[in-house]
Design a protein around this motif. Sequence first.
Motif, PDB file in Angstrom:
ATOM      1  N   TYR A 123       0.833  -1.212   0.000  1.00 17.25           N
ATOM      2  CA  TYR A 123       0.000   0.000   0.000  1.00 17.25           C
ATOM      3  C   TYR A 123       0.866   1.260   0.000  1.00 17.25           C
ATOM      4  CZ  TYR A 123      -3.294   3.498   1.835  1.00 17.25           C
ATOM      5  OH  TYR A 123      -4.050   4.627   2.030  1.00 17.25           O
ATOM      6  N   TYR A 124       1.785   1.356   0.936  1.00 16.01           N
ATOM      7  CA  TYR A 124       2.621   2.556   1.033  1.00 16.01           C
ATOM      8  C   TYR A 124       3.660   2.657  -0.088  1.00 16.01           C
ATOM      9  CZ  TYR A 124       0.687   3.865   5.564  1.00 16.01           C
ATOM     10  OH  TYR A 124      -0.169   4.266   6.570  1.00 16.01           O
ATOM     11  N   PRO A 125       4.413   1.591  -0.379  1.00 11.82           N
ATOM     12  CA  PRO A 125       5.430   1.730  -1.443  1.00 11.82           C
ATOM     13  C   PRO A 125       4.847   2.098  -2.804  1.00 11.82           C
ATOM     14  CG  PRO A 125       5.861  -0.236  -0.127  1.00 11.82           C
ATOM     15  CD  PRO A 125       4.520   0.272   0.290  1.00 11.82           C
ATOM     16  N   LEU A 126       3.707   1.493  -3.163  1.00 11.66           N
ATOM     17  CA  LEU A 126       3.146   1.763  -4.489  1.00 11.66           C
ATOM     18  C   LEU A 126       2.516   3.145  -4.573  1.00 11.66           C
ATOM     19  CD1 LEU A 126       1.556  -1.688  -5.473  1.00 11.66           C
ATOM     20  CD2 LEU A 126       3.738  -0.694  -6.196  1.00 11.66           C
ATOM     21  N   LEU A 127       1.696   3.485  -3.584  1.00  8.55           N
ATOM     22  CA  LEU A 127       1.009   4.773  -3.641  1.00  8.55           C
ATOM     23  C   LEU A 127       1.978   5.943  -3.460  1.00  8.55           C
ATOM     24  CD1 LEU A 127      -2.382   4.131  -1.791  1.00  8.55           C
ATOM     25  CD2 LEU A 127      -1.909   4.234  -4.236  1.00  8.55           C
ATOM     26  N   GLU A 128       2.867   5.855  -2.476  1.00  2.00           N
ATOM     27  CA  GLU A 128       3.821   6.950  -2.269  1.00  2.00           C
ATOM     28  C   GLU A 128       4.870   6.992  -3.373  1.00  2.00           C
ATOM     29  OE1 GLU A 128       3.668   7.452   2.591  1.00  2.00           O
ATOM     30  OE2 GLU A 128       5.426   6.551   1.654  1.00  2.00           O
ATOM     31  N   GLY A 129       5.287   5.812  -3.836  1.00  2.00           N
ATOM     32  CA  GLY A 129       6.331   5.782  -4.859  1.00  2.00           C
ATOM     33  C   GLY A 129       5.860   6.205  -6.228  1.00  2.00           C
ATOM     34  N   LEU A 130       4.597   5.913  -6.567  1.00  2.00           N
ATOM     35  CA  LEU A 130       4.080   6.207  -7.907  1.00  2.00           C
ATOM     36  C   LEU A 130       3.189   7.441  -7.951  1.00  2.00           C
ATOM     37  CD1 LEU A 130       3.213   2.573  -9.068  1.00  2.00           C
ATOM     38  CD2 LEU A 130       5.307   3.882  -9.487  1.00  2.00           C
ATOM     39  N   GLU A 131       2.549   7.769  -6.836  1.00  2.00           N
ATOM     40  CA  GLU A 131       1.623   8.901  -6.813  1.00  2.00           C
ATOM     41  C   GLU A 131       2.056  10.018  -5.865  1.00  2.00           C
ATOM     42  OE1 GLU A 131      -0.846   9.264  -8.834  1.00  2.00           O
ATOM     43  OE2 GLU A 131      -0.628   7.291  -9.766  1.00  2.00           O
ATOM     44  N   VAL A 140      -5.525  15.007   3.633  1.00  2.00           N
ATOM     45  CA  VAL A 140      -5.067  16.122   4.470  1.00  2.00           C
ATOM     46  C   VAL A 140      -4.233  17.135   3.687  1.00  2.00           C
ATOM     47  CG1 VAL A 140      -5.097  14.647   6.517  1.00  2.00           C
ATOM     48  CG2 VAL A 140      -2.960  14.910   5.227  1.00  2.00           C
ATOM     49  N   GLY A 141      -3.936  16.850   2.410  1.00  2.00           N
ATOM     50  CA  GLY A 141      -3.249  17.834   1.577  1.00  2.00           C
ATOM     51  C   GLY A 141      -1.745  17.877   1.716  1.00  2.00           C
ATOM     52  N   ILE A 142      -1.099  16.726   1.845  1.00  4.06           N
ATOM     53  CA  ILE A 142       0.359  16.675   1.889  1.00  4.06           C
ATOM     54  C   ILE A 142       0.850  15.653   0.863  1.00  4.06           C
ATOM     55  CG2 ILE A 142       0.598  17.429   4.288  1.00  4.06           C
ATOM     56  CD1 ILE A 142       0.838  14.535   5.123  1.00  4.06           C
ATOM     57  N   ARG A 143       2.121  15.783   0.474  1.00  2.68           N
ATOM     58  CA  ARG A 143       2.702  14.900  -0.528  1.00  2.68           C
ATOM     59  C   ARG A 143       4.121  14.501  -0.114  1.00  2.68           C
ATOM     60  NH1 ARG A 143      -1.759  15.199  -1.514  1.00  2.68           N
ATOM     61  NH2 ARG A 143      -2.858  15.652  -3.470  1.00  2.68           N
ATOM     62  N   VAL A 144       4.540  13.334  -0.609  1.00  4.82           N
ATOM     63  CA  VAL A 144       5.910  12.858  -0.424  1.00  4.82           C
ATOM     64  C   VAL A 144       6.679  13.133  -1.713  1.00  4.82           C
ATOM     65  CG1 VAL A 144       7.406  10.889   0.093  1.00  4.82           C
ATOM     66  CG2 VAL A 144       5.151  11.067   1.164  1.00  4.82           C
ATOM     67  N   VAL A 145       7.819  13.817  -1.609  1.00  9.32           N
ATOM     68  CA  VAL A 145       8.631  14.136  -2.784  1.00  9.32           C
ATOM     69  C   VAL A 145      10.100  13.900  -2.455  1.00  9.32           C
ATOM     70  CG1 VAL A 145       7.007  15.842  -3.685  1.00  9.32           C
ATOM     71  CG2 VAL A 145       8.813  16.562  -2.106  1.00  9.32           C
ATOM     72  N   MET A 155      11.540   2.639  -5.006  1.00  6.07           N
ATOM     73  CA  MET A 155      12.664   2.250  -4.156  1.00  6.07           C
ATOM     74  C   MET A 155      12.754   3.129  -2.912  1.00  6.07           C
ATOM     75  SD  MET A 155      13.806  -0.417  -5.461  1.00  6.07           S
ATOM     76  CE  MET A 155      15.157  -0.573  -4.297  1.00  6.07           C
ATOM     77  N   LYS A 156      12.635   4.432  -3.089  1.00  8.40           N
ATOM     78  CA  LYS A 156      12.678   5.325  -1.932  1.00  8.40           C
ATOM     79  C   LYS A 156      11.457   5.117  -1.039  1.00  8.40           C
ATOM     80  CE  LYS A 156      15.577   8.937  -3.887  1.00  8.40           C
ATOM     81  NZ  LYS A 156      15.750  10.380  -4.166  1.00  8.40           N
ATOM     82  N   ALA A 157      10.321   4.823  -1.661  1.00  7.92           N
ATOM     83  CA  ALA A 157       9.123   4.556  -0.870  1.00  7.92           C
ATOM     84  C   ALA A 157       9.273   3.282  -0.055  1.00  7.92           C
ATOM     85  CB  ALA A 157       7.906   4.461  -1.790  1.00  7.92           C
ATOM     86  N   ARG A 190      11.187  12.390   9.417  1.00  4.85           N
ATOM     87  CA  ARG A 190      11.405  11.238  10.278  1.00  4.85           C
ATOM     88  C   ARG A 190      12.595  10.461   9.735  1.00  4.85           C
ATOM     89  NH1 ARG A 190       9.356   6.429   8.224  1.00  4.85           N
ATOM     90  NH2 ARG A 190       7.844   6.573   6.519  1.00  4.85           N
ATOM     91  N   LEU A 191      12.948   9.382  10.417  1.00  3.85           N
ATOM     92  CA  LEU A 191      14.135   8.621  10.015  1.00  3.85           C
ATOM     93  C   LEU A 191      14.002   8.085   8.588  1.00  3.85           C
ATOM     94  CD1 LEU A 191      16.866   7.408  10.791  1.00  3.85           C
ATOM     95  CD2 LEU A 191      15.652   5.444  11.749  1.00  3.85           C
ATOM     96  N   GLY A 192      12.819   7.615   8.226  1.00  7.30           N
ATOM     97  CA  GLY A 192      12.616   7.096   6.871  1.00  7.30           C
ATOM     98  C   GLY A 192      12.847   8.157   5.809  1.00  7.30           C
ATOM     99  N   ASP A 193      12.441   9.394   6.080  1.00  7.59           N
ATOM    100  CA  ASP A 193      12.685  10.484   5.137  1.00  7.59           C
ATOM    101  C   ASP A 193      14.172  10.755   4.972  1.00  7.59           C
ATOM    102  OD1 ASP A 193       9.976  11.150   4.515  1.00  7.59           O
ATOM    103  OD2 ASP A 193       9.800  12.036   6.510  1.00  7.59           O
ATOM    104  N   MET A 194      14.887  10.731   6.074  1.00  7.89           N
ATOM    105  CA  MET A 194      16.325  11.003   6.013  1.00  7.89           C
ATOM    106  C   MET A 194      17.062   9.936   5.210  1.00  7.89           C
ATOM    107  SD  MET A 194      16.972  12.176   9.960  1.00  7.89           S
ATOM    108  CE  MET A 194      15.963  13.444  10.746  1.00  7.89           C
ATOM    109  N   LEU A 195      16.698   8.676   5.428  1.00  7.56           N
ATOM    110  CA  LEU A 195      17.374   7.591   4.717  1.00  7.56           C
ATOM    111  C   LEU A 195      16.986   7.557   3.233  1.00  7.56           C
ATOM    112  CD1 LEU A 195      17.060   4.701   7.347  1.00  7.56           C
ATOM    113  CD2 LEU A 195      19.049   6.133   6.858  1.00  7.56           C
ATOM    114  N   ALA A 196      15.744   7.903   2.927  1.00 10.83           N
ATOM    115  CA  ALA A 196      15.271   7.863   1.548  1.00 10.83           C
ATOM    116  C   ALA A 196      15.484   9.175   0.808  1.00 10.83           C
ATOM    117  CB  ALA A 196      13.790   7.507   1.517  1.00 10.83           C
TER     118      ALA A 196
END
Length: 227
Positions: A123-131, A140-145, A155-157, A190-196
């Motif tokens: 769920y998270y890798p596909l949606l965050e990685g592709l969308e 809530v109006g936020i995005r991962v970039v 991969m980063k997701a 968060r830690l995941g953001d820093m590593l990715a």
Amino acid sequence: MLVGPRETTSGSLRFPERSADSGSRRAAAFSHTSFTRNAMESDVNPYRAPAEIPTTAERAATESERLELIVERYSNGIIARRWGATLIDTVVLFFFMMCCDAFLGNDLYQKLLPLVLLLIALYYPLLEGLEGGTVGKFVVGIRVVDYEGEIPGVMKAIVRTLTRVVEVNPFLCGGLPAGIVALMSRRKQRLGDMLAHTFVVYQDDLLRFHSNRAKQDTEHHKGGGSN
């Protein structure tokens, strides 16, 4: 050699006449000196070499720094939105499991449970990685970039999702570890953001960022075409 005044036959003094060419040369020299002095004192120097057109890498670095500055101005409100998105996603995934159980029947659901868990894990890798966001993040109006303001990719997701097991596990401290790290981070990562190498940004800021970059690209192409 200086030539003094000459005495005429009538006893009066006669001064030598200046040639027109000599006066013109002196006026031209004075004009050139004044122009050079003014040019050196001004911000625009005609003798300065034209500025080099920045390379794609340099422009990308500048844009990335601007995005970082945007994220650094965020208050703790971005963390509250991320927590709200996580809560919504948890409800979505729980509802998905309940629907599978209801439509498949409990016996078949138990047999297909590994497949259901696999879909939840993706769920998270596909949606965050592709969308660039999950259902909760879109609500809530936020995005991962990534650091260039683009969709991070799978991969980063995946990196973000692997750390989520500890950081944002609703059954393990309720996402408290991620909140503590993000509060201590200058860019609310968060830690995941820093590593990715990813940011979580407001959707409005991301749209404005891409709009400004498109204008810069347009001006850059127009400037290159006029040379």
